[in-house]
Design a protein around this motif. Structure first.
Motif, PDB file in Angstrom:
ATOM      1  N   ALA A  51       1.083  -1.162   0.119  1.00  0.00           N
ATOM      2  CA  ALA A  51      -0.190  -0.297  -0.030  1.00  0.00           C
ATOM      3  C   ALA A  51       0.764   0.881  -0.087  1.00  0.00           C
ATOM      4  O   ALA A  51       1.050   1.824  -1.013  1.00  0.00           O
ATOM      5  N   LYS A  52       2.233   1.321   0.679  1.00  0.00           N
ATOM      6  CA  LYS A  52       2.668   2.419   1.293  1.00  0.00           C
ATOM      7  C   LYS A  52       3.496   2.755  -0.427  1.00  0.00           C
ATOM      8  O   LYS A  52       3.227   3.892  -1.189  1.00  0.00           O
ATOM      9  N   ARG A  53       4.358   1.721  -1.370  1.00  0.00           N
ATOM     10  CA  ARG A  53       4.484   1.745  -2.373  1.00  0.00           C
ATOM     11  C   ARG A  53       3.274   2.472  -3.300  1.00  0.00           C
ATOM     12  O   ARG A  53       3.339   3.136  -4.553  1.00  0.00           O
ATOM     13  N   LEU A  54       2.339   2.421  -3.188  1.00  0.00           N
ATOM     14  CA  LEU A  54       1.150   2.477  -4.532  1.00  0.00           C
ATOM     15  C   LEU A  54       0.853   3.695  -4.108  1.00  0.00           C
ATOM     16  O   LEU A  54       0.990   4.661  -5.379  1.00  0.00           O
ATOM     17  N   ARG A  55       0.950   4.375  -2.709  1.00  0.00           N
ATOM     18  CA  ARG A  55       0.645   5.513  -2.361  1.00  0.00           C
ATOM     19  C   ARG A  55       1.539   6.089  -3.358  1.00  0.00           C
ATOM     20  O   ARG A  55       1.498   7.440  -3.569  1.00  0.00           O
ATOM     21  N   GLY A  56       3.225   5.941  -3.066  1.00  0.00           N
ATOM     22  CA  GLY A  56       4.175   6.580  -3.154  1.00  0.00           C
ATOM     23  C   GLY A  56       3.887   6.899  -4.597  1.00  0.00           C
ATOM     24  O   GLY A  56       4.610   7.317  -5.200  1.00  0.00           O
ATOM     25  N   LYS A  58       1.391   9.333  -5.592  1.00  0.00           N
ATOM     26  CA  LYS A  58       1.933  10.906  -5.250  1.00  0.00           C
ATOM     27  C   LYS A  58       3.480  11.279  -6.475  1.00  0.00           C
ATOM     28  O   LYS A  58       3.646  12.181  -6.601  1.00  0.00           O
ATOM     29  N   ALA A  59       4.223   9.925  -7.201  1.00  0.00           N
ATOM     30  CA  ALA A  59       5.359  10.558  -7.931  1.00  0.00           C
ATOM     31  C   ALA A  59       4.903  11.415  -9.052  1.00  0.00           C
ATOM     32  O   ALA A  59       5.360  11.943  -9.842  1.00  0.00           O
ATOM     33  N   LEU A  60       3.334  10.781  -9.713  1.00  0.00           N
ATOM     34  CA  LEU A  60       3.217  11.260 -10.682  1.00  0.00           C
ATOM     35  C   LEU A  60       2.759  12.957 -10.558  1.00  0.00           C
ATOM     36  O   LEU A  60       2.480  12.696 -11.502  1.00  0.00           O
ATOM     37  N   ARG A  61       2.266  12.780  -9.511  1.00  0.00           N
ATOM     38  CA  ARG A  61       1.578  14.399  -9.407  1.00  0.00           C
ATOM     39  C   ARG A  61       2.913  15.305  -9.350  1.00  0.00           C
ATOM     40  O   ARG A  61       2.385  16.666  -9.619  1.00  0.00           O
TER      41      ARG A  61
END
Length: 134
Positions: free
Chosen positions: A118-123, A126-129
């Motif tokens: 879940a942390k990897r997906l959330r990161g 956020k990286a796409l922003r």
């Protein structure tokens, strides 16, 4: 350490008051609500139960060591009286229940993996922003 409702009823001070809220003429004329005042220190409850009752994180237990309950749910004084006594009984039973100590446990391997995924997906979201990179 069983307390009876009769003991609590005998030691509680019950005062009839006028109820608040809607109700038309009945609410303005009849004292159907009930204020119950129970002095914990002066009661015949066991000392340990008194301490636990006073230590409850409940707004109905005052700093002076009294339990205050206002019952105005029903239209009749008798029903509100029974309701107030039942709520007092429930509060005393809650204090009588022993608090079980928490057993320390460790998260399972699967739950750790789910958390990290879940942390990897959330990161990644956020990286796409951020600004586009060359």
């Amino acid at each position: 350490m069983v307390t009876t409702a009769a003991l609590l009823e005998r030691e509680a001070q019950i005062t009839a008051i006028r109820a608040q809220g809607a109700g038309g003429q009945n609410v303005n004329k009849v004292s159907s609500a009930v204020h119950l005042r129970f002095d914990v220190a002066a009661s015949a409850l066991p000392a340990e139960l008194k301490q636990r009752l006073l230590a409850l994180p409940d707004a109905r237990v005052t700093a002076e060591g009294q339990v205050l309950i206002k019952a105005q749910r029903y239209r009749t004084q008798q029903a509100n009286r029974r309701d107030a006594l039942a709520r007092l009984q429930e509060l005393v039973e809650q204090a009588a229940r022993p608090v079980l100590p928490r057993k320390a446990t460790r998260p399972t391997r699967a739950s750790r993996e789910r958390r990290l995924q879940a942390k990897r997906l959330r990161g990644a979201v956020k990286a796409l922003r951020g600004r586009p990179r060359d």
